[in-house]
Design a protein around this motif. Structure first.
Motif, PDB file in Angstrom:
ATOM      1  N   VAL A 177      43.273  36.713  39.165  1.00 45.13           N
ATOM      2  CA  VAL A 177      43.178  38.170  39.092  1.00 45.13           C
ATOM      3  C   VAL A 177      41.737  38.490  38.729  1.00 45.13           C
ATOM      4  CG1 VAL A 177      43.959  40.244  37.926  1.00 45.13           C
ATOM      5  CG2 VAL A 177      45.575  38.410  38.400  1.00 45.13           C
ATOM      6  N   PHE A 178      41.081  39.241  39.605  1.00 46.84           N
ATOM      7  CA  PHE A 178      39.672  39.560  39.386  1.00 46.84           C
ATOM      8  C   PHE A 178      39.460  41.030  39.710  1.00 46.84           C
ATOM      9  CE2 PHE A 178      35.228  39.881  40.661  1.00 46.84           C
ATOM     10  CZ  PHE A 178      34.616  39.282  39.575  1.00 46.84           C
ATOM     11  N   LEU A 198      33.706  31.997  41.875  1.00 49.22           N
ATOM     12  CA  LEU A 198      35.105  32.402  41.932  1.00 49.22           C
ATOM     13  C   LEU A 198      35.264  33.267  43.170  1.00 49.22           C
ATOM     14  CD1 LEU A 198      37.393  33.699  39.216  1.00 49.22           C
ATOM     15  CD2 LEU A 198      36.875  35.234  41.091  1.00 49.22           C
ATOM     16  N   ALA A 199      36.301  33.002  43.949  1.00 49.96           N
ATOM     17  CA  ALA A 199      36.561  33.818  45.139  1.00 49.96           C
ATOM     18  C   ALA A 199      38.053  34.092  45.236  1.00 49.96           C
ATOM     19  CB  ALA A 199      36.072  33.120  46.397  1.00 49.96           C
ATOM     20  N   GLN A 200      38.372  35.323  45.564  1.00 50.89           N
ATOM     21  CA  GLN A 200      39.759  35.725  45.778  1.00 50.89           C
ATOM     22  C   GLN A 200      39.822  36.383  47.155  1.00 50.89           C
ATOM     23  OE1 GLN A 200      41.193  38.960  43.336  1.00 50.89           O
ATOM     24  NE2 GLN A 200      43.278  38.198  43.419  1.00 50.89           N
ATOM     25  N   ALA A 237      37.344  39.814  50.709  1.00 51.13           N
ATOM     26  CA  ALA A 237      37.268  38.903  49.564  1.00 51.13           C
ATOM     27  C   ALA A 237      36.476  39.549  48.440  1.00 51.13           C
ATOM     28  CB  ALA A 237      36.622  37.580  49.974  1.00 51.13           C
ATOM     29  N   ARG A 238      36.714  39.037  47.247  1.00 51.19           N
ATOM     30  CA  ARG A 238      35.972  39.470  46.062  1.00 51.19           C
ATOM     31  C   ARG A 238      35.759  38.258  45.171  1.00 51.19           C
ATOM     32  NH1 ARG A 238      40.046  43.319  42.780  1.00 51.19           N
ATOM     33  NH2 ARG A 238      40.029  44.447  44.751  1.00 51.19           N
ATOM     34  N   GLY A 239      34.805  38.379  44.278  1.00 56.15           N
ATOM     35  CA  GLY A 239      34.575  37.271  43.360  1.00 56.15           C
ATOM     36  C   GLY A 239      33.267  37.408  42.626  1.00 56.15           C
ATOM     37  N   LYS A 240      32.787  36.273  42.128  1.00 58.37           N
ATOM     38  CA  LYS A 240      31.520  36.270  41.402  1.00 58.37           C
ATOM     39  C   LYS A 240      30.869  34.905  41.525  1.00 58.37           C
ATOM     40  CE  LYS A 240      33.293  34.896  36.908  1.00 58.37           C
ATOM     41  NZ  LYS A 240      32.330  34.210  36.090  1.00 58.37           N
TER      42      LYS A 240
END
Length: 147
Positions: A5-6, A69-71, A112-115
């Motif tokens: 969960v991001f 981190l990738a979602q 996608a989302r992440g950091k």
């Protein structure tokens, strides 16, 4: 298995567009997970360039990726243009997180989302180095919402 969960920030201080090439697509016909990292890396290079630096020389220091981190939120396909938004967050003595969100440009579908954890390195000592204060101030300005 628990899912990552991001949450995304309300503001992004940088945006660029990247096209999904055939070399980015896997046998399933969509953006390959390894190629997602490649696209995020290209956007990161453009982010530093927008600040007036290269990743190899940010006020005399190099940068490296400390973690990632990738979602995934949806598929991306050959020929689509992705809008990549980025903003610096969670500063520490030696670096910060560069938060990203990729959306398909035409429909606005989140892909996608992440950091990416960015660490500043003294090349000669081959050790982490504190963020130079002028760079920190520039990053904080980029992270701040518009007035």
């Amino acid at each position: 298995m628990a899912r990552i969960v991001f949450d995304l920030p309300a503001h992004f201080g940088f945006s660029t567009e990247l096209q999904v090439y055939i070399s980015h697509v896997n046998q399933g016909g969509h953006l390959d997970n390894a190629q997602l990292l490649s696209l995020v890396s290209e956007a990161r290079v453009r982010f530093f360039k927008s600040l007036g630096y290269t990743e190899a020389d940010v006020a005399g220091l190099a940068t490296v990726v400390g973690d990632m981190l990738a979602q995934y939120k949806s598929e991306a396909f050959h020929g689509e243009t992705l809008r990549v938004q980025m903003t610096p967050q969670d500063f520490n003595r030696y670096g910060f997180d560069l938060v990203f969100c990729l959306t398909e440009k035409t429909q606005g579908r989140e892909v996608a989302r992440g950091k990416t954890g960015i660490v500043f390195i003294d090349r000669a000592a081959r050790k982490p180095a504190p963020i130079p204060e002028p760079v920190r101030q520039l990053l904080l300005q980029r992270a701040a919402p518009p007035q």
